[in-house]
Structure formats: structure tokens, C-alpha cells
Design an enzyme around this catalytic site. Structure first.
Site, PDB file in Angstrom:
ATOM      1  CD  GLU A 355      54.522  35.168  47.593  1.00 41.79           C
ATOM      2  OE1 GLU A 355      53.613  35.641  47.972  1.00 41.79           O
ATOM      3  OE2 GLU A 355      54.811  35.128  46.388  1.00 41.79           O
ATOM      4  CG  HIS A 440      48.307  40.754  49.021  1.00 39.65           C
ATOM      5  ND1 HIS A 440      48.945  39.997  49.796  1.00 39.65           N
ATOM      6  CD2 HIS A 440      48.219  39.995  47.773  1.00 39.65           C
ATOM      7  CE1 HIS A 440      49.652  39.156  49.227  1.00 39.65           C
ATOM      8  NE2 HIS A 440      49.101  38.787  48.103  1.00 39.65           N
ATOM      9  CG  ASN A 478      49.716  34.934  50.082  1.00 33.82           C
ATOM     10  OD1 ASN A 478      49.938  34.301  51.253  1.00 33.82           O
ATOM     11  ND2 ASN A 478      50.563  35.374  49.270  1.00 33.82           N
TER      12      ASN A 478
HETATM   13  P1  FAD Z   1      39.528  40.714  41.783  1.00 36.67           P
HETATM   14  O1  FAD Z   1      40.049  39.523  41.844  1.00 36.67           O
HETATM   15  O2  FAD Z   1      40.229  41.984  41.483  1.00 36.67           O
HETATM   16  O3  FAD Z   1      38.420  40.900  40.767  1.00 36.67           O
HETATM   17  C1  FAD Z   1      37.795  42.247  40.449  1.00 36.67           C
HETATM   18  C2  FAD Z   1      37.303  42.245  38.929  1.00 36.67           C
HETATM   19  O4  FAD Z   1      36.326  43.222  38.692  1.00 36.67           O
HETATM   20  C3  FAD Z   1      38.385  42.115  37.995  1.00 36.67           C
HETATM   21  O5  FAD Z   1      38.193  41.220  37.101  1.00 36.67           O
HETATM   22  C4  FAD Z   1      38.196  43.753  37.244  1.00 36.67           C
HETATM   23  O6  FAD Z   1      38.535  43.747  35.885  1.00 36.67           O
HETATM   24  C5  FAD Z   1      36.808  43.811  37.353  1.00 36.67           C
HETATM   25  N1  FAD Z   1      36.436  45.190  37.537  1.00 36.67           N
HETATM   26  C6  FAD Z   1      36.944  46.186  38.098  1.00 36.67           C
HETATM   27  N2  FAD Z   1      36.263  47.381  38.083  1.00 36.67           N
HETATM   28  C7  FAD Z   1      35.337  47.049  37.205  1.00 36.67           C
HETATM   29  C8  FAD Z   1      34.217  47.812  36.616  1.00 36.67           C
HETATM   30  N3  FAD Z   1      34.086  49.300  36.947  1.00 36.67           N
HETATM   31  N4  FAD Z   1      33.238  47.413  35.764  1.00 36.67           N
HETATM   32  C9  FAD Z   1      33.712  45.856  35.661  1.00 36.67           C
HETATM   33  N5  FAD Z   1      34.431  45.145  35.920  1.00 36.67           N
HETATM   34  C10 FAD Z   1      35.421  45.753  36.791  1.00 36.67           C
HETATM   35  N6  FAD Z   1      46.227  36.503  46.566  1.00 36.67           N
HETATM   36  C11 FAD Z   1      46.365  35.201  47.160  1.00 36.67           C
HETATM   37  O7  FAD Z   1      45.681  34.885  48.076  1.00 36.67           O
HETATM   38  N7  FAD Z   1      47.343  34.359  46.974  1.00 36.67           N
HETATM   39  C12 FAD Z   1      48.215  34.765  45.864  1.00 36.67           C
HETATM   40  O8  FAD Z   1      49.144  33.985  45.598  1.00 36.67           O
HETATM   41  C13 FAD Z   1      48.285  35.891  45.125  1.00 36.67           C
HETATM   42  N8  FAD Z   1      49.243  36.379  44.221  1.00 36.67           N
HETATM   43  C14 FAD Z   1      49.009  37.541  43.567  1.00 36.67           C
HETATM   44  C15 FAD Z   1      49.742  37.950  42.703  1.00 36.67           C
HETATM   45  C16 FAD Z   1      49.749  39.044  41.904  1.00 36.67           C
HETATM   46  C17 FAD Z   1      50.521  39.350  40.704  1.00 36.67           C
HETATM   47  C18 FAD Z   1      48.508  39.866  42.271  1.00 36.67           C
HETATM   48  C19 FAD Z   1      48.150  41.050  41.394  1.00 36.67           C
HETATM   49  C20 FAD Z   1      47.588  39.667  43.069  1.00 36.67           C
HETATM   50  C21 FAD Z   1      47.796  38.535  43.930  1.00 36.67           C
HETATM   51  N9  FAD Z   1      47.151  37.848  45.130  1.00 36.67           N
HETATM   52  C22 FAD Z   1      47.043  36.743  45.800  1.00 36.67           C
HETATM   53  C23 FAD Z   1      45.815  38.972  45.336  1.00 36.67           C
HETATM   54  C24 FAD Z   1      44.468  38.131  44.708  1.00 36.67           C
HETATM   55  O9  FAD Z   1      44.515  38.024  43.440  1.00 36.67           O
HETATM   56  C25 FAD Z   1      43.393  39.311  45.157  1.00 36.67           C
HETATM   57  O10 FAD Z   1      43.108  39.535  46.598  1.00 36.67           O
HETATM   58  C26 FAD Z   1      42.075  38.844  44.531  1.00 36.67           C
HETATM   59  O11 FAD Z   1      41.895  38.720  43.498  1.00 36.67           O
HETATM   60  C27 FAD Z   1      40.929  40.143  45.182  1.00 36.67           C
HETATM   61  O12 FAD Z   1      39.707  39.460  44.784  1.00 36.67           O
HETATM   62  P2  FAD Z   1      38.327  40.278  44.454  1.00 36.67           P
HETATM   63  O13 FAD Z   1      37.185  39.531  44.213  1.00 36.67           O
HETATM   64  O14 FAD Z   1      38.279  41.295  45.620  1.00 36.67           O
HETATM   65  O15 FAD Z   1      38.759  41.202  43.288  1.00 36.67           O
END
Ligand code: FAD
Length: 500
Positions: A355, A440, A478
Site C-alpha cells: 500500500e 494485520h 488487507n
Molecule cells: P477486531 O476488529 O480487532 O475486533 C475485535 C474486538 O474485540 C475489538 O473491539 C476488541 O476490543 C474486542 N475484544 C478483544 N478481546 C476482548 C475481550 N476479552 N472481551 C471483550 N471484548 C474484547 N484492514 C484492512 O482490511 N484494511 C485496512 O486499511 C486496514 N488498516 C488498518 C490500520 C490499522 C492502524 C490497524 C490497527 C488495522 C488495520 N487493518 C486494516 C486490519 C483490520 O482492522 C483487522 O484485520 C480487523 O479489524 C480484524 O477484525 P476482527 O473481527 O478479527 O477483530
């Protein structure tokens, strides 16, 4: 509250959790989301919900005394600053060999990410998840995910003319002169809104230095899409500032979910147990893996597969900068939202999808910043440490060398052609590679290995995994579109066969 009984409980409110909540509530099943972060719906004393990147305050980082920005240094100075401990929106969770950035709050990673919404290459998807029917994914679930997330495309005429994407055009020019292919990248940030920002008609966000600590406008984060739709059913409850610490079979049917309620400074103010018929693990790759590994090790869910905790990867992430010549400026104006990538994935010698990232410093830096996704095959595992009672991740910094080597094959060539060099001042002093962190995290509870082919923890009927821990370590782009689409696929199956 303590002692409640609910039909379905979802741990975490990121992509997997939001999809699960929407599809469960639409099926008529009352659903409770438990989220450790806060709900980002109330402005602070400055009238804004989130703080900007150039002036971070306590809202920036999760329970930290100091900011921990990914680009930590600039021309010899560490740009991090002291902040008060608060339940801020971005966590940089430290393991011995890697920091893992994650969003904290209702909406998970969607609150802090760059919004890049990329559907993976079909042949690579088939390679990493051979048990998943690709026709169903590419005909039904990827389109469903893109629609649900509100993915849109940049107006290419505007892209070519606006000063705010000069950095991306410079990145494209230098890549193409070395024979590399570039591609536009769709996003969930509303590009029409961004045009209005440029015209001064609306509040600036993507053009106002906001992204990794949240966007005050413009971005379709999950609280505006999936979660809003789920709430509209009237069957959703979201319990914020509650961290799940345990899941175990209840004495009757279902599972006891233990959680700690915290205040905005992170102090535990109550411990509660809620019993649920179904529990959906959606705490993200790290959160879900940590919970399941510790529950197995501590004997609360002893029969979980031995594959739980395995197969974790960093999606090959490497961040780095190049110093352009003065006749190749990147612009004092830079949108925070990336819109272009260098796609060299099909080159077996250097499989890289990079990117072209902004570095919105408010002044000309001549820096081209990149976040490379490499085909790094290295994996790590989560392990319970009975001494500390915590879960460690076995990843070592050296495991990123293979990703650096792939990255160098592409960007050494660009540097030779342009007679330019890598910046060595962005990630420390004389440190070229941002190789000790990832945006990621993927894996730890891989589909069809630790779970069945739909995310069921089959040893425990009623327990499901729906988040990024299902994806085996690397997806080549991503990841959030893939996480969302897999959750759509799995929820379709689970609701029609298990919950009908
Ligand atoms: P998450 O979105 O991480 O959600 C998990 C949730 O569970 C969180 O809100 C957390 O607080 C909560 N949680 C965790 N443990 C507990 C617990 N024990 N009890 C209660 N709640 C809990 N991906 C892209 O595709 N495009 C992008 O442009 C991109 N840019 C990014 C930029 C940054 C700065 C970051 C940090 C990530 C980026 N990503 C991007 C990655 C993407 O955001 C993640 O891959 C995605 O959010 C993961 O989804 P998920 O549902 O697995 O978990």
C-alpha cells in the site's frame, strides 16, 4: 447484568462480531455483544469524539502512559508523547517479538483502520483455505460483505488532480518506472465526502489528519453499518467496557461467560457472569486466541482441539519509507486514507502487495511511506504461561526477515532506478524497517483445523469462532473484507443448520 441468561452472546464488536450480531438479530435471536472498549459516540471537551494524529491525547491509546505511534521517529526525534491512561481507541499490544495494533471500542478495528477494502486474489484464497467453496465466496459472500461494509471507489479524475493524493501519484510514478504494476484500492471511507472536505463544505477528517486514532467523519466504520443495522432490529444489546475473561460450560445447558466491567481508567469495578446458549468468539485474532488457549490450559474448555493457538501470522507486514528527490515531492497536503497499491503478488521471487501509505505531517517530507504485505510463510503460536497466568505469542522479530527480503527485491529496484535510498529515521535511530509490529494479526484458531469448516468449536456445541483468528496467517491483501465475507458464509450455515 450478573446472573443474566441470554440466547446468544458475542465477544467483541469488530468485523466478525458485527456480522454475527446482524445475522443473529435478523433471525430473531436476541443477542448481546460484550466489548472491552468504549462506545465512541460522545464528544470530549473539545467537541470531537476522536483526537487527530498530530495532537494525540488520552483518547489515542488503550491504557497507556505514552503514545506508541507506528512511525515513531522523525529526523532524530521520537515523536511519542506522554498521555493519561484511558480506554483509548488504539492498542499496541506487546508480545516479546512483535507489537500488534488493534482497535478498541464498539466497532473494533473499523474505528482505527485505513478502510482499505480489498477482495483477495481468488487463486491465493483457494490456496490458503482449500476447504471453502470459492464459488460461494466469490459469487455470494464477497459481494455481500462489500455491500454491507459500504465499499466505494475513488473518482479517478479527482485522484489525478487533487493535491491530497500527490503522495500516491509520486509512489505510482516511481513504481511504474521500475516496471511494477499499481492498482486503485477500494475503501469504506466515503470519497464523495472527501471531495466536499476539499471544497471546505464539511468537517475535514480524511483531509484533516485523522485515521489511526479514529475518524470524526467520512468513514463507514462498523457502528455506522453492520452494527447500526443490527441495532435497528431491536434485538441487540451492546455492553461496552466489559472484558470477557472466561468461558466454561454452565451447570445446566449453555456456557457461563465471566467478564470484568472496567471504568474509563481501566480499573475493574465489577465481575459478572452471564449464561448464554451460544457464544460467538469475535475478540479478534489475538483476543480470541488468548481466551481459547487459556481456557483450554486452565481446564475450563479442556477438550478444545490441539490446533487452538496455532497458525498465527502477521500477514507479512513490513512498513518502511523511501527518501524521494526534491523534484519528487509527496505533498504537504496528504489524505490519511490510502487509495493505491503496488501489486507484485504474482511474482514468485518477490510476492508483495504494498500500500502506498500517507505520512500526513502537515509539511513536505519527500517521504514515500509503504505498508507491504508479503507472502511471509512464517507462523507462530499462542501459549499459556502458568507462571504469569498470561498467554504469550511465540513470534520472533527474525521471522520477518523473509518479508524484508521480498520487500527489498521490489524497492531496491525502485531505489536503483530513481537513485534514492530508504529512510532510516522513521522507526528508530538508523532503523530502516518497521518490522516489529503488525496491523494485520491473523490466525490462532484456523478454519477447518482448530474449528470445523464453519467456525464451530465442535467439541463444545454452541461455541463458535467468527473473526480474523480463522484466517491462516496471511491473506495477501488487507484482511477485513475477507474476515467479513467468511463470517457471512459461516453465519449463513450456522443459523440455517444449528439455530433454525
Ligand atoms: P477486531 O476488529 O480487532 O475486533 C475485535 C474486538 O474485540 C475489538 O473491539 C476488541 O476490543 C474486542 N475484544 C478483544 N478481546 C476482548 C475481550 N476479552 N472481551 C471483550 N471484548 C474484547 N484492514 C484492512 O482490511 N484494511 C485496512 O486499511 C486496514 N488498516 C488498518 C490500520 C490499522 C492502524 C490497524 C490497527 C488495522 C488495520 N487493518 C486494516 C486490519 C483490520 O482492522 C483487522 O484485520 C480487523 O479489524 C480484524 O477484525 P476482527 O473481527 O478479527 O477483530
Amino acid at each position: 447484568s450478573d446472573g443474566d441468561r441470554v440466547p446468544a452472546l458475542v465477544i467483541g464488536s469488530g468485523y466478525g462480531g458485527a456480522v454475527a450480531a446482524l445475522r443473529l438479530t435478523q433471525a430473531g435471536i436476541p443477542t448481546q455483544i460484550v466489548e472491552m472498549g468504549r462506545s465512541w459516540d460522545t464528544p470530549g471537551s473539545d467537541g470531537q469524539i476522536f483526537c487527530g494524529m498530530l495532537n494525540p491525547d488520552e483518547r489515542s491509546f488503550w491504557l497507556a502512559d505514552r503514545t506508541d505511534a507506528p512511525v515513531s521517529n522523525f529526523i532524530g526525534f521520537n515523536i511519542n508523547r506522554d498521555i493519561d491512561r484511558y480506554v483509548g481507541v488504539l492498542d499496541s499490544e506487546r508480545f516479546s517479538g512483535i507489537r500488534v495494533y488493534q482497535g478498541r471500542g464498539v466497532g473494533g478495528g473499523s474505528l482505527v483502520n485505513g478502510g482499505m477494502a480489498v477482495t483477495p486474489k481468488r487463486d491465493y484464497f483457494e490456496e490458503i483455505l482449500p476447504s471453502v467453496d470459492p464459488n460461494a465466496m466469490y459469487n455470494t459472500y464477497f459481494p455481500r460483505a462489500n455491500a454491507g461494509l459500504g465499499v466505494n471507489h475513488i473518482d479517478q479524475d479527482w485522484f489525478e488532480s487533487t493535491p491530497w493524493y500527490k503522495f500516491a501519484r509520486t509512489g505510482r510514478t516511481t513504481a511504474e518506472r521500475s516496471g511494477f504494476t499499481t492498482t486503485f484500492v477500494p475503501n469504506v471511507y466515503d470519497f464523495e465526502y472527501m471531495k466536499k472536505e476539499e471544497a471546505g463544505e464539511v468537517q475535514a477528517s480524511g483531509l484533516g489528519g485523522e485515521v489511526i486514532y479514529g475518524n470524526n467523519a467520512g468513514k463507514k466504520s462498523l457502528d455506522k453499518t453492520y452494527l447500526a443495522q443490527a441495532a435497528a432490529t431491536g434485538k441487540l444489546t451492546i455492553t461496552a467496557l466489559h472484558q470477557v475473561t472466561g468461558v466454561a460450560p454452565a451447570s445446566g445447558a449453555g456456557y457461563d461467560v465471566t467478564m470484568e466491567q472496567i471504568d474509563e481508567r481501566g480499573n475493574v469495578i465489577a465481575t459478572k457472569v452471564v449464561t448464554a446458549d451460544q457464544v460467538f468468539f469475535a475478540a479478534g485474532s489475538v483476543g480470541t486466541s488468548k481466551l481459547l488457549v487459556s481456557m483450554k490450559a486452565q481446564g475450563h474448555l479442556p477438550n478444545l482441539s490441539s490446533q487452538v493457538g496455532e497458525g498465527w501470522g502477521n500477514n507479512g507486514n513490513i512498513m518502511f519509507g523511501r527518501a524521494n528527490h526534491m523534484w519528487h515531492p509527496t505533498g504537504s497536503k496528504q489524505a490519511t486514507i490510502p487509495s493505491m497499491g503496488i501489486d507484485n503478488w504474482s511474482d514468485p521471487a518477490a510476492p508483495v502487495f504494498a500500500e502506498i501509505a500517507p505520512l500526513p505531517a502537515g509539511l513536505e517530507t519527500y517521504v514515500s511511506l509503504y505498508l507491504a504485505i508479503t507472502k511471509n510463510p512464517e507462523r507462530a503460536r499462542f501459549q499459556f504461561d502458568s507462571g504469569t497466568g498470561k498467554v504469550d505469542l511465540s513470534w520472533a522479530v527474525s521471522q520477518n526477515q523473509v518479508g524484508i527480503d521480498m520487500t527489498k527485491k521490489v524497492f531496491d529496484k525502485i531505489n536503483r532506478r530513481e537513485a534514492t535510498i530508504y529512510r532510516t529515521d522513521l522507526f528508530g535511530v538508523y532503523k530502516r524497517w518497521g518490522d516489529d509490529f503488525t496491523y494485520h494479526p491473523l490466525g490462532g484458531c484456523v478454519l477447518n483445523e482448530a474449528t470445523d469448516n464453519y467456525g464451530r468449536l465442535s467439541e463444545y456445541p454452541g461455541l463458535y469462532v467468527v473473526d480474523g483468528s480463522l484466517v491462516p496467517g496471511n491473506v495477501g491483501v488487507n484482511p477485513f473484507v475477507t474476515i467479513t465475507a467468511l463470517a457471512e458464509r459461516n453465519m449463513d450455515q450456522i443459523i440455517s443448520t444449528d439455530l433454525a
